[in-house]
Design a protein around this motif. Structure first.
Motif, PDB file in Angstrom:
ATOM      1  N   VAL A 105      56.755  16.884  39.784  1.00  0.00           N
ATOM      2  CA  VAL A 105      56.403  17.825  40.782  1.00  0.00           C
ATOM      3  C   VAL A 105      56.982  19.170  40.379  1.00  0.00           C
ATOM      4  CG1 VAL A 105      56.693  18.514  43.308  1.00  0.00           C
ATOM      5  CG2 VAL A 105      56.948  16.039  42.745  1.00  0.00           C
ATOM      6  N   PRO A 106      55.946  19.728  39.527  1.00  0.00           N
ATOM      7  CA  PRO A 106      56.048  21.330  39.033  1.00  0.00           C
ATOM      8  C   PRO A 106      56.063  22.112  40.504  1.00  0.00           C
ATOM      9  CG  PRO A 106      54.545  20.117  37.695  1.00  0.00           C
ATOM     10  CD  PRO A 106      54.617  19.153  39.003  1.00  0.00           C
ATOM     11  N   VAL A 107      56.834  23.222  40.423  1.00  0.00           N
ATOM     12  CA  VAL A 107      56.747  24.386  41.473  1.00  0.00           C
ATOM     13  C   VAL A 107      56.795  25.648  40.744  1.00  0.00           C
ATOM     14  CG1 VAL A 107      57.794  25.384  43.363  1.00  0.00           C
ATOM     15  CG2 VAL A 107      58.154  22.843  42.941  1.00  0.00           C
ATOM     16  N   LEU A 108      55.607  26.029  40.439  1.00  0.00           N
ATOM     17  CA  LEU A 108      55.421  27.144  39.431  1.00  0.00           C
ATOM     18  C   LEU A 108      55.071  28.744  40.200  1.00  0.00           C
ATOM     19  CD1 LEU A 108      52.523  25.075  37.187  1.00  0.00           C
ATOM     20  CD2 LEU A 108      55.231  25.607  36.989  1.00  0.00           C
ATOM     21  N   VAL A 109      55.599  29.434  39.628  1.00  0.00           N
ATOM     22  CA  VAL A 109      55.304  31.069  39.889  1.00  0.00           C
ATOM     23  C   VAL A 109      54.114  31.607  38.787  1.00  0.00           C
ATOM     24  CG1 VAL A 109      56.145  33.301  40.136  1.00  0.00           C
ATOM     25  CG2 VAL A 109      57.671  31.338  40.779  1.00  0.00           C
ATOM     26  N   LYS A 110      53.101  32.082  39.325  1.00  0.00           N
ATOM     27  CA  LYS A 110      52.184  32.528  38.413  1.00  0.00           C
ATOM     28  C   LYS A 110      51.586  33.809  38.658  1.00  0.00           C
ATOM     29  CE  LYS A 110      48.351  29.895  38.025  1.00  0.00           C
ATOM     30  NZ  LYS A 110      47.101  29.238  38.077  1.00  0.00           N
ATOM     31  N   LEU A 111      51.563  34.548  37.542  1.00  0.00           N
ATOM     32  CA  LEU A 111      51.027  35.859  37.506  1.00  0.00           C
ATOM     33  C   LEU A 111      49.530  35.952  36.776  1.00  0.00           C
ATOM     34  CD1 LEU A 111      51.480  38.919  37.646  1.00  0.00           C
ATOM     35  CD2 LEU A 111      52.340  38.897  35.671  1.00  0.00           C
ATOM     36  N   GLN A 112      48.608  36.203  37.637  1.00  0.00           N
ATOM     37  CA  GLN A 112      47.098  36.438  37.196  1.00  0.00           C
ATOM     38  C   GLN A 112      46.981  37.795  36.614  1.00  0.00           C
ATOM     39  OE1 GLN A 112      44.762  35.548  40.748  1.00  0.00           O
ATOM     40  NE2 GLN A 112      45.285  33.543  40.993  1.00  0.00           N
ATOM     41  N   LEU A 113      46.211  37.707  35.585  1.00  0.00           N
ATOM     42  CA  LEU A 113      45.777  38.948  34.688  1.00  0.00           C
ATOM     43  C   LEU A 113      44.564  39.290  34.858  1.00  0.00           C
ATOM     44  CD1 LEU A 113      47.741  37.892  31.216  1.00  0.00           C
ATOM     45  CD2 LEU A 113      48.705  38.955  33.306  1.00  0.00           C
ATOM     46  N   SER A 114      44.366  40.486  35.315  1.00  0.00           N
ATOM     47  CA  SER A 114      42.967  40.843  35.582  1.00  0.00           C
ATOM     48  C   SER A 114      41.965  41.204  34.340  1.00  0.00           C
ATOM     49  CB  SER A 114      42.780  42.271  36.504  1.00  0.00           C
ATOM     50  OG  SER A 114      43.773  43.086  36.023  1.00  0.00           O
ATOM     51  N   THR A 115      40.757  40.843  34.266  1.00  0.00           N
ATOM     52  CA  THR A 115      39.792  40.942  33.430  1.00  0.00           C
ATOM     53  C   THR A 115      38.480  41.129  33.937  1.00  0.00           C
ATOM     54  OG1 THR A 115      38.963  38.756  33.341  1.00  0.00           O
ATOM     55  CG2 THR A 115      40.785  39.065  31.993  1.00  0.00           C
ATOM     56  N   PRO A 116      37.785  42.116  33.089  1.00  0.00           N
ATOM     57  CA  PRO A 116      36.178  42.376  33.625  1.00  0.00           C
ATOM     58  C   PRO A 116      35.387  41.414  33.749  1.00  0.00           C
ATOM     59  CG  PRO A 116      36.731  43.202  31.406  1.00  0.00           C
ATOM     60  CD  PRO A 116      37.722  42.420  31.613  1.00  0.00           C
ATOM     61  N   VAL A 117      35.520  40.429  33.216  1.00  0.00           N
ATOM     62  CA  VAL A 117      34.445  39.296  33.307  1.00  0.00           C
ATOM     63  C   VAL A 117      35.282  38.171  34.373  1.00  0.00           C
ATOM     64  CG1 VAL A 117      34.098  39.331  30.960  1.00  0.00           C
ATOM     65  CG2 VAL A 117      35.884  37.943  31.387  1.00  0.00           C
ATOM     66  N   PRO A 118      34.149  37.171  34.693  1.00  0.00           N
ATOM     67  CA  PRO A 118      34.622  36.120  35.633  1.00  0.00           C
ATOM     68  C   PRO A 118      35.285  35.208  35.000  1.00  0.00           C
ATOM     69  CG  PRO A 118      32.270  35.602  35.042  1.00  0.00           C
ATOM     70  CD  PRO A 118      32.887  37.079  34.623  1.00  0.00           C
ATOM     71  N   ALA A 119      36.519  35.428  34.468  1.00  0.00           N
ATOM     72  CA  ALA A 119      37.598  34.470  33.947  1.00  0.00           C
ATOM     73  C   ALA A 119      38.921  35.121  34.310  1.00  0.00           C
ATOM     74  CB  ALA A 119      37.358  34.161  32.573  1.00  0.00           C
ATOM     75  N   THR A 120      39.716  34.348  34.900  1.00  0.00           N
ATOM     76  CA  THR A 120      41.131  34.982  35.306  1.00  0.00           C
ATOM     77  C   THR A 120      42.127  34.023  34.286  1.00  0.00           C
ATOM     78  OG1 THR A 120      40.190  35.176  37.292  1.00  0.00           O
ATOM     79  CG2 THR A 120      42.648  35.205  37.027  1.00  0.00           C
ATOM     80  N   PRO A 121      42.851  34.651  33.229  1.00  0.00           N
ATOM     81  CA  PRO A 121      44.011  34.095  32.731  1.00  0.00           C
ATOM     82  C   PRO A 121      45.400  34.379  33.668  1.00  0.00           C
ATOM     83  CG  PRO A 121      43.433  36.271  31.716  1.00  0.00           C
ATOM     84  CD  PRO A 121      42.389  36.021  32.640  1.00  0.00           C
ATOM     85  N   SER A 122      46.160  33.531  33.528  1.00  0.00           N
ATOM     86  CA  SER A 122      47.499  33.583  34.121  1.00  0.00           C
ATOM     87  C   SER A 122      48.388  33.016  33.218  1.00  0.00           C
ATOM     88  CB  SER A 122      47.348  32.548  35.314  1.00  0.00           C
ATOM     89  OG  SER A 122      46.389  32.888  36.373  1.00  0.00           O
ATOM     90  N   VAL A 123      49.647  33.529  33.590  1.00  0.00           N
ATOM     91  CA  VAL A 123      50.986  32.983  32.707  1.00  0.00           C
ATOM     92  C   VAL A 123      51.916  32.180  34.052  1.00  0.00           C
ATOM     93  CG1 VAL A 123      50.722  34.312  30.861  1.00  0.00           C
ATOM     94  CG2 VAL A 123      51.822  35.263  32.915  1.00  0.00           C
ATOM     95  N   TYR A 124      52.603  31.363  33.523  1.00  0.00           N
ATOM     96  CA  TYR A 124      53.521  30.684  34.816  1.00  0.00           C
ATOM     97  C   TYR A 124      54.686  30.019  34.201  1.00  0.00           C
ATOM     98  CZ  TYR A 124      51.085  26.407  33.273  1.00  0.00           C
ATOM     99  OH  TYR A 124      50.456  25.398  32.438  1.00  0.00           O
TER     100      TYR A 124
END
Length: 205
Positions: A105-124
């Motif tokens: 059971v992972p409990v993760l904090v995520k930070l989404q990085l904005s991009t100009p294309v319909p693809a969203t990278p995140s680090v967590y």
């Protein structure tokens, strides 16, 4: 029989209620993939006699985005961990495949990085709480239970993912490393901890 049927129906309803959850910033989904795992030991000499073991994992998740780019993700994953001993490094011992199965059971904090294309990278990153379902060792075609294995495990997960799609259903590529923080054995010898890399594909609704 009624309770398992009710639970299964509730889970299916949860996963396919994407539009209602999306209005609240909650996205349910499913994911699965492969693991590459081994054990680490407090006695460094033991690290030389083990190699990585390949397994699989899969489960469900809820992604919660209450603060714009900063969000949370809670998962329930069936996951295989373990290691393989190197028979050439152990005198008179055959190669042994240790297969440990957990519900993580992972409990993760995520930070989404904005991009100009319909693809969203995140680090967590975040803690992982594991519950052991099975601990087995196989050698020379024979399988036995492994004694002195704790029923719970605590670790940390660090990773990145990429969500493809602008709205509605999104396809997800997820790469992570999970490091054990507590020993998985009860013995007085060397501490033994899980170390696992995972690659997953998923979909959120």
């Amino acid at each position: 029989m009624k309770r398992p049927v009710f639970i299964l129906t509730a889970i299916i309803a949860l996963l396919f209620s994407g539009n209602a959850f999306a209005q609240l910033g909650i996205n349910p989904g499913i994911k699965g993939g492969i693991t590459n795992s081994t054990f680490s030991f407090s006695d460094d000499v033991l690290d030389d006699i083990v190699s990585n073991r390949t397994g699989f994992l899969g489960g469900v998740f809820l992604e919660i985005d209450p603060l714009g780019p900063l969000g949370f993700q809670i998962e329930g994953l069936f996951i295989q961990k373990g290691t393989v001993t190197d028979s050439s490094a152990i005198i008179m011992e055959p190669e042994t495949d240790f297969n440990f199965t957990y519900i993580d059971v992972p409990v993760l904090v995520k930070l989404q990085l904005s991009t100009p294309v319909p693809a969203t990278p995140s680090v967590y990153a975040g803690p992982v709480f594991g519950f052991n379902l099975k601990a087995e060792a196989e050698a020379n075609g024979e399988t036995r239970d492994v004694d002195d294995v704790k029923s719970t495990d605590v670790g940390m997960a660090f990773g990145v993912d990429l969500a493809l799609g602008a709205a509605g259903t999104k396809f997800i590529i997820d790469l992570r490393y999970m490091r054990g923080l507590t020993s998985i054995t009860d013995g007085d010898g060397s501490d033994t901890k899980n170390n696992t890399f995972a690659a997953m594909l998923g979909v959120s609704f």
